[in-house]
Each structure stands twice: as structure tokens, then as C-alpha cells.
Design a protein around this motif. Structure first.
Motif, short mmCIF file in Angstrom:
data_model
loop_
_atom_site.label_atom_id
_atom_site.label_comp_id
_atom_site.label_asym_id
_atom_site.label_seq_id
_atom_site.Cartn_x
_atom_site.Cartn_y
_atom_site.Cartn_z
N ILE A 89 34.26 54.36 11.22
CA ILE A 89 33.37 54.11 9.82
C ILE A 89 32.79 55.28 9.67
O ILE A 89 31.83 56.23 9.70
CB ILE A 89 32.94 52.82 9.58
CG1 ILE A 89 33.86 52.03 10.11
CG2 ILE A 89 31.97 52.36 8.45
CD1 ILE A 89 33.29 50.79 10.53
N VAL A 90 33.01 55.46 8.09
CA VAL A 90 32.44 56.74 7.62
C VAL A 90 31.01 56.11 6.78
O VAL A 90 31.18 55.30 5.76
CB VAL A 90 32.80 57.95 6.84
CG1 VAL A 90 32.71 58.66 5.27
CG2 VAL A 90 34.59 57.76 7.04
N LEU A 91 29.81 56.36 7.34
CA LEU A 91 28.71 56.09 6.09
C LEU A 91 28.52 57.36 5.39
O LEU A 91 28.02 58.45 6.35
CB LEU A 91 27.71 55.66 7.77
CG LEU A 91 27.88 55.06 8.34
CD1 LEU A 91 26.71 54.96 9.41
CD2 LEU A 91 28.16 53.58 8.39
N PRO A 92 27.81 56.97 4.53
CA PRO A 92 27.05 57.64 3.49
C PRO A 92 25.44 57.87 3.81
O PRO A 92 24.45 57.00 3.86
CB PRO A 92 27.74 57.22 2.43
CG PRO A 92 27.76 55.44 2.38
CD PRO A 92 27.85 55.31 4.26
N VAL A 93 25.24 58.62 3.87
CA VAL A 93 23.77 59.19 4.54
C VAL A 93 23.31 60.17 3.22
O VAL A 93 23.90 61.47 3.43
CB VAL A 93 23.58 59.47 6.19
CG1 VAL A 93 23.64 58.17 6.32
CG2 VAL A 93 23.78 60.67 6.29
N SER A 94 22.34 60.56 3.51
CA SER A 94 20.99 61.60 2.13
C SER A 94 20.55 62.45 4.05
O SER A 94 21.06 63.83 2.88
CB SER A 94 20.02 61.07 1.73
OG SER A 94 19.29 60.59 2.45
N ASP A 95 20.07 62.14 4.49
CA ASP A 95 19.70 63.40 5.47
C ASP A 95 20.49 63.30 6.84
O ASP A 95 19.81 62.14 7.31
CB ASP A 95 18.40 63.03 6.17
CG ASP A 95 17.34 64.00 6.60
OD1 ASP A 95 17.83 64.70 7.56
OD2 ASP A 95 16.70 64.48 6.16
N VAL A 96 21.18 63.95 7.14
CA VAL A 96 22.11 63.71 8.21
C VAL A 96 21.00 64.15 9.81
O VAL A 96 21.41 63.24 10.31
CB VAL A 96 23.16 64.90 8.69
CG1 VAL A 96 24.18 64.81 9.50
CG2 VAL A 96 24.20 65.04 7.10
N ASP A 97 20.25 65.13 9.95
CA ASP A 97 19.71 64.96 10.75
C ASP A 97 18.57 63.48 11.16
O ASP A 97 17.80 63.40 12.03
CB ASP A 97 18.36 65.89 10.99
CG ASP A 97 18.79 66.88 11.38
OD1 ASP A 97 20.22 67.44 12.11
OD2 ASP A 97 19.05 68.18 10.49
N ARG A 98 17.97 62.72 10.67
CA ARG A 98 17.45 61.33 10.34
C ARG A 98 17.90 60.29 10.51
O ARG A 98 18.23 59.48 11.62
CB ARG A 98 16.64 60.76 9.03
CG ARG A 98 15.70 60.18 8.49
CD ARG A 98 15.71 60.13 7.37
NE ARG A 98 16.55 59.88 6.54
CZ ARG A 98 16.39 59.53 5.47
NH1 ARG A 98 14.78 59.09 4.54
NH2 ARG A 98 17.71 59.01 4.64
N ALA A 99 19.18 60.89 9.86
CA ALA A 99 20.77 59.30 10.33
C ALA A 99 20.63 59.14 11.90
O ALA A 99 21.04 58.50 12.58
CB ALA A 99 22.08 59.92 9.59
N LYS A 100 20.92 60.26 12.32
CA LYS A 100 21.56 61.02 13.46
C LYS A 100 19.87 60.95 15.09
O LYS A 100 20.95 59.77 15.61
CB LYS A 100 21.74 62.66 14.38
CG LYS A 100 22.35 62.89 15.23
CD LYS A 100 21.65 64.41 15.64
CE LYS A 100 22.17 65.01 17.02
NZ LYS A 100 22.51 65.87 17.24
N ALA A 101 19.15 61.17 14.13
CA ALA A 101 17.71 60.78 15.32
C ALA A 101 17.88 59.20 15.23
O ALA A 101 17.77 58.37 16.18
CB ALA A 101 16.91 61.19 14.59
N PHE A 102 18.17 58.34 14.05
CA PHE A 102 18.05 56.62 14.06
C PHE A 102 19.23 56.18 14.79
O PHE A 102 18.74 54.88 15.74
CB PHE A 102 18.50 56.66 12.30
CG PHE A 102 18.00 54.67 12.31
CD1 PHE A 102 17.54 54.10 12.24
CD2 PHE A 102 19.93 54.08 12.43
CE1 PHE A 102 17.00 52.79 12.40
CE2 PHE A 102 19.66 52.92 12.03
CZ PHE A 102 18.78 51.86 11.97
N TYR A 103 20.42 55.92 14.81
CA TYR A 103 21.30 56.11 15.50
C TYR A 103 21.09 56.24 17.15
O TYR A 103 21.57 55.82 17.76
CB TYR A 103 22.44 56.46 14.84
CG TYR A 103 23.20 55.91 13.54
CD1 TYR A 103 23.61 54.09 13.75
CD2 TYR A 103 22.95 56.05 12.56
CE1 TYR A 103 24.04 53.23 12.82
CE2 TYR A 103 23.53 56.10 11.08
CZ TYR A 103 23.24 54.34 11.04
OH TYR A 103 23.30 52.73 9.96
N GLU A 104 20.84 57.21 17.28
CA GLU A 104 20.88 57.51 18.51
C GLU A 104 20.00 56.66 19.13
O GLU A 104 19.63 56.33 20.10
CB GLU A 104 19.99 59.63 19.26
CG GLU A 104 21.36 60.38 19.19
CD GLU A 104 21.17 61.49 18.92
OE1 GLU A 104 21.39 62.28 19.94
OE2 GLU A 104 20.17 61.60 18.37
#
Length: 157
Positions: free
Chosen positions: A8-23
Motif C-alpha cells: 500500500i502506497v502512503l502519501p506523506v510530507s516528511d519521509v524521515d518523520r513517517a519512517k520514525a513513526f512507523y518504526e
């Protein structure tokens, strides 16, 4: 024909912030690849899932936060909610639909409608029926997730 939902492709504005959240949710990092300044793909998989998420730069034109109604099946919703809260994730209270409908009408992401006859009630489904208890949370961009308790799957699943 045999098909599986894989990604599933998720649209995000800040890749590093999203990566930290999902981790922080406990998702496993599978790939973090770049190809120049205009393309990056971060691929993560929820614990126990065969389907993954991907987000990054140059992957989608969808507006950040526009993905709604992404369901994560959990065996024990109370335990899953407590674990997410313990990880610092803001999660709604557990709720169910008085009429036994599958939850529809996710808050956030501009979606405010609900099904006719749907009445969201606080707490676990009174019979703790599979598919009957929910909690919601959002990523930093507002992409909306639903935890759904499933202890016994429908026949054929």
C-alpha cells in the motif's frame, strides 16, 4: 486466479518523520533506497503481516494524509491499544457499532460521513465478537488507521 494484496502506497510530507513513526509502531524496515534527490522509497511491514506499506519521494501524487481506513487486524484490541499507547502513539478509545456494522466513518482526513443506522458506542463489542471492536490512530500526516479485533475469521478466510 490467486491474488494477494502486497503493498500500500502512503502519501506523506516528511519521509524521515513517517519512517520514525512507523518504526515506533514496531513495523519492520525492509527497504530505504534513494535514486537522486527526487526519488526515495521506504518500505515497512507491520509485525505478522504479509502486506507492507511504502512511502517516500516521487512515489505518488496523492495528498499527504489522504489515505484513510487502513485496517490492522489484531487478536486482542485491548493489548494492542495498550502497546501502542506505551510506544507514545495517540490511539482512540475502543469502540463498537451498536448495530454490528463494520466501522465506517473514520475521523480525520476530511472524511466525516457515516453509514445510515451506524451508532458508534464506547467500549468493546458486548459479545466480544470478531470484527466488532475498533480503535483508531493517525500517522503524523493524518493517514488514518483502524485497529480491528479479529479472534476468529469468517469461514473461507
Amino acid at each position: 486466479m490467486h491474488m494477494k494484496l502486497e503493498l500500500i502506497v502512503l502519501p506523506v510530507s516528511d519521509v524521515d518523520r513517517a519512517k520514525a513513526f512507523y518504526e515506533s509502531l514496531g513495523f519492520r524496515l525492509d527497504i530505504d533506497k534513494s535514486a537522486g534527490e527526487n526519488w526515495r522509497a521506504v518500505h515497512l511491514t507491520p509485525p505478522g503481516s504479509e502486506c507492507s506499506i511504502i512511502f517516500g519521494k516521487g512515489l505518488t501524487t496523492a495528498e499527504p494524509g489522504s489515505a484513510q481506513g487502513l485496517y490492522l487486524a489484531v487478536f486482542d484490541i485491548e493489548q494492542a491499544r495498550a502497546e501502542l499507547l506505551g510506544r507514545g502513539i495517540e490511539v482512540s478509545d475502543i469502540f463498537h457499532d451498536a448495530g454490528g456494522l463494520i466501522f465506517h466513518g473514520h475521523e480525520g482526513g476530511g472524511i466525516t460521513h457515516k453509514l445510515e443506522g451506524q451508532t458508534r458506542k464506547p467500549g468493546l463489542h458486548p459479545e466480544r465478537a470478531s470484527y466488532g471492536s475498533f480503535a483508531t490512530f493517525h500517522d503524523p500526516d493524518g493517514n488514518g488507521w483502524v485497529l480491528q479485533e479479529i479472534q476468529q475469521r469468517f469461514p473461507g478466510r
